[in-house]
Design a protein around this motif. Structure first.
Motif, PDB file in Angstrom:
ATOM      1  N   ARG A  78     -33.340  38.342 -41.937  1.00 59.68           N
ATOM      2  CA  ARG A  78     -33.442  37.179 -42.812  1.00 59.68           C
ATOM      3  C   ARG A  78     -32.661  37.474 -44.081  1.00 59.68           C
ATOM      4  O   ARG A  78     -32.937  38.448 -44.766  1.00 59.68           O
ATOM      5  CB  ARG A  78     -34.900  36.914 -43.157  1.00 59.68           C
ATOM      6  N   PRO A  80     -31.860  35.595 -47.461  1.00 60.21           N
ATOM      7  CA  PRO A  80     -32.116  34.406 -48.288  1.00 60.21           C
ATOM      8  C   PRO A  80     -30.834  33.730 -48.757  1.00 60.21           C
ATOM      9  O   PRO A  80     -30.803  32.520 -48.958  1.00 60.21           O
ATOM     10  CB  PRO A  80     -32.922  34.940 -49.472  1.00 60.21           C
ATOM     11  N   GLN A  83     -29.776  30.957 -46.324  1.00 61.32           N
ATOM     12  CA  GLN A  83     -30.689  29.837 -46.034  1.00 61.32           C
ATOM     13  C   GLN A  83     -30.250  28.582 -46.761  1.00 61.32           C
ATOM     14  O   GLN A  83     -29.776  28.628 -47.897  1.00 61.32           O
ATOM     15  CB  GLN A  83     -32.117  30.221 -46.428  1.00 61.32           C
TER      16      GLN A  83
END
Length: 86
Positions: A78, A80, A83
């Motif tokens: 992931r 950020p 995103q």
């Protein structure tokens, strides 16, 4: 084929040069040995996993591979920054 991976999952792609690598006695590396090596490498980065498997194959063959060997590991992370916002 479709495959869904979750954050933290790792996918390893490899050629038959891994599982068909032979020891000096002529034994195959095998899927079972690869599975054991994967368990030992748990928690490593994708690059670390590839290095660990490659070293294990080299140790098994005493650095005398007869076939090509290709490994590709992909880990879902992931980030950020990637995103969507808004």
């Amino acid at each position: 084929a479709e495959l869904s991976l979750a954050e933290g999952d790792t996918m390893l792609l490899y050629t038959d040069g891994v599982t068909e690598a032979r020891s000096p006695a002529g034994d195959f590396y095998t899927d079972a040995r690869l599975t054991e090596a994967l368990h030992r490498a748990a928690g490593l980065s994708a690059a670390g996993l590839v290095t660990s498997i490659e070293r294990d194959v080299d140790a098994f063959t005493h650095d005398r591979r007869r076939d090509d060997l290709a490994l590709l590991a992909l880990r879902v992370i992931r980030d950020p920054a990637l995103q969507a916002t808004g």
